[in-house]
Design a protein around this motif. Structure first.
Motif, PDB file in Angstrom:
ATOM      1  N   VAL A 129       0.841  -1.208   0.000  1.00 49.58           N
ATOM      2  CA  VAL A 129       0.000   0.000   0.000  1.00 49.58           C
ATOM      3  C   VAL A 129       0.869   1.247   0.000  1.00 49.58           C
ATOM      4  O   VAL A 129       0.651   2.177  -0.773  1.00 49.58           O
ATOM      5  CB  VAL A 129      -0.965  -0.011   1.207  1.00 49.58           C
ATOM      6  N   GLU A 134      -1.057  -1.350  -4.932  1.00 50.47           N
ATOM      7  CA  GLU A 134      -2.329  -1.997  -4.589  1.00 50.47           C
ATOM      8  C   GLU A 134      -2.747  -3.022  -5.634  1.00 50.47           C
ATOM      9  O   GLU A 134      -3.493  -3.948  -5.335  1.00 50.47           O
ATOM     10  CB  GLU A 134      -3.442  -0.959  -4.398  1.00 50.47           C
ATOM     11  N   ALA A 166      -4.417   3.702   8.662  1.00 52.58           N
ATOM     12  CA  ALA A 166      -5.658   3.979   7.930  1.00 52.58           C
ATOM     13  C   ALA A 166      -5.566   3.547   6.470  1.00 52.58           C
ATOM     14  O   ALA A 166      -6.518   2.979   5.931  1.00 52.58           O
ATOM     15  CB  ALA A 166      -5.999   5.464   8.026  1.00 52.58           C
ATOM     16  N   ALA A 167      -4.438   3.780   5.818  1.00 56.67           N
ATOM     17  CA  ALA A 167      -4.289   3.420   4.401  1.00 56.67           C
ATOM     18  C   ALA A 167      -4.332   1.902   4.213  1.00 56.67           C
ATOM     19  O   ALA A 167      -4.950   1.404   3.266  1.00 56.67           O
ATOM     20  CB  ALA A 167      -2.985   3.981   3.841  1.00 56.67           C
ATOM     21  N   THR A 168      -3.703   1.164   5.116  1.00 57.77           N
ATOM     22  CA  THR A 168      -3.708  -0.296   5.033  1.00 57.77           C
ATOM     23  C   THR A 168      -5.112  -0.836   5.294  1.00 57.77           C
ATOM     24  O   THR A 168      -5.588  -1.727   4.579  1.00 57.77           O
ATOM     25  CB  THR A 168      -2.704  -0.899   6.034  1.00 57.77           C
ATOM     26  N   ALA A 169      -5.785  -0.295   6.296  1.00 58.25           N
ATOM     27  CA  ALA A 169      -7.155  -0.727   6.607  1.00 58.25           C
ATOM     28  C   ALA A 169      -8.094  -0.415   5.442  1.00 58.25           C
ATOM     29  O   ALA A 169      -8.970  -1.217   5.103  1.00 58.25           O
ATOM     30  CB  ALA A 169      -7.634  -0.058   7.887  1.00 58.25           C
ATOM     31  N   GLU A 170      -7.880   0.725   4.794  1.00 58.19           N
ATOM     32  CA  GLU A 170      -8.703   1.101   3.642  1.00 58.19           C
ATOM     33  C   GLU A 170      -8.486   0.135   2.471  1.00 58.19           C
ATOM     34  O   GLU A 170      -9.441  -0.274   1.803  1.00 58.19           O
ATOM     35  CB  GLU A 170      -8.370   2.537   3.226  1.00 58.19           C
ATOM     36  N   ALA A 171      -7.232  -0.228   2.231  1.00 54.11           N
ATOM     37  CA  ALA A 171      -6.929  -1.172   1.150  1.00 54.11           C
ATOM     38  C   ALA A 171      -7.531  -2.539   1.454  1.00 54.11           C
ATOM     39  O   ALA A 171      -8.060  -3.204   0.555  1.00 54.11           O
ATOM     40  CB  ALA A 171      -5.422  -1.286   0.950  1.00 54.11           C
ATOM     41  N   ALA A 173     -10.199  -3.083   3.280  1.00 57.54           N
ATOM     42  CA  ALA A 173     -11.652  -2.929   3.118  1.00 57.54           C
ATOM     43  C   ALA A 173     -12.037  -2.984   1.637  1.00 57.54           C
ATOM     44  O   ALA A 173     -13.078  -3.551   1.291  1.00 57.54           O
ATOM     45  CB  ALA A 173     -12.117  -1.625   3.744  1.00 57.54           C
ATOM     46  N   ALA A 174     -11.189  -2.441   0.773  1.00 61.39           N
ATOM     47  CA  ALA A 174     -11.466  -2.479  -0.664  1.00 61.39           C
ATOM     48  C   ALA A 174     -11.466  -3.916  -1.193  1.00 61.39           C
ATOM     49  O   ALA A 174     -12.110  -4.209  -2.191  1.00 61.39           O
ATOM     50  CB  ALA A 174     -10.442  -1.636  -1.425  1.00 61.39           C
ATOM     51  N   SER A 176     -12.643  -6.316   0.615  1.00 64.43           N
ATOM     52  CA  SER A 176     -13.666  -6.951   1.456  1.00 64.43           C
ATOM     53  C   SER A 176     -13.036  -7.901   2.460  1.00 64.43           C
ATOM     54  O   SER A 176     -13.556  -8.979   2.749  1.00 64.43           O
ATOM     55  CB  SER A 176     -14.699  -7.696   0.605  1.00 64.43           C
TER      56      SER A 176
END
Length: 185
Positions: A129, A134, A166-171, A173-174, A176
């Protein structure tokens, strides 16, 4: 690490805890039917690391997560495989029977326990990330779909160091994926 809470009153909800056993190994598949070495033969042997981890995942309150790449390599081994040596020649692998036995035990575990799949090859999600790669995560998630034995398991991301920014958690989440923020071993 242990977290102990000191409370003035009994909480209304109790804390549910589970152990998570991670079933993975260094990838070694070079091409169809050929592994770069035979380290998995030792790991799935009677006293091997992966055999011990599989047994550690057996208690009812334990969950597991597995790398689909490991399952694919063990399926390759169970079907008969070759090992590449430093000269570029191949020889017969030695772990065919143990790989088949381990896979049978894994299927029993999968049918009776909560389980998850890791991204194919267990890449370092945070590093990818933060390096703008990604697409590698998407490729790994797509590769997961090719392994039928783990395809139905939900995706779990275990960030390096046990925490996800936050960036890792967002990736995650993308993809799923569920994220485990801290792993205590």
């Amino acid at each position: 690490r242990t977290l102990v809470l000191v409370l003035a009153a009994k909480p209304s909800n109790s804390l549910t805890m589970t152990s998570l056993v991670v079933l993975n190994s260094r990838p070694s598949l070079v091409r169809k039917g050929v592994l770069s070495d035979d380290h998995l033969a030792a790991e799935v042997g009677q006293n091997g690391r992966l055999t011990a981890l599989l047994k550690a995942a057996e208690p009812p309150s334990t969950s597991f997560t597995v790398d689909p790449a490991l399952i694919r390599e063990l399926q390759t081994m169970a079907g008969g495989y070759q090992v590449l040596d430093s000269e570029g020649t191949t020889s017969a692998g030695t772990g065919q029977t143990d790989a088949a036995r381990w896979l049978e035990s894994f299927e029993l575990l999968k049918s009776s326990h909560d389980g998850f799949q890791l991204l194919y090859g267990s890449p370092d999600v945070a590093a990818l990330v933060h390096n703008g790669q990604e697409n590698v995560l998407s490729d790994a998630a797509n590769a997961n779909k090719l392994v039928e034995a783990t395809r139905s398991l939900p995706l779990l991301v275990l960030p390096a160091g046990g925490t996800a920014d936050a960036a890792t958690a967002e990736a995650a989440a993308a993809l799923s994926a569920r994220v485990v923020q801290e792993v205590v071993v």
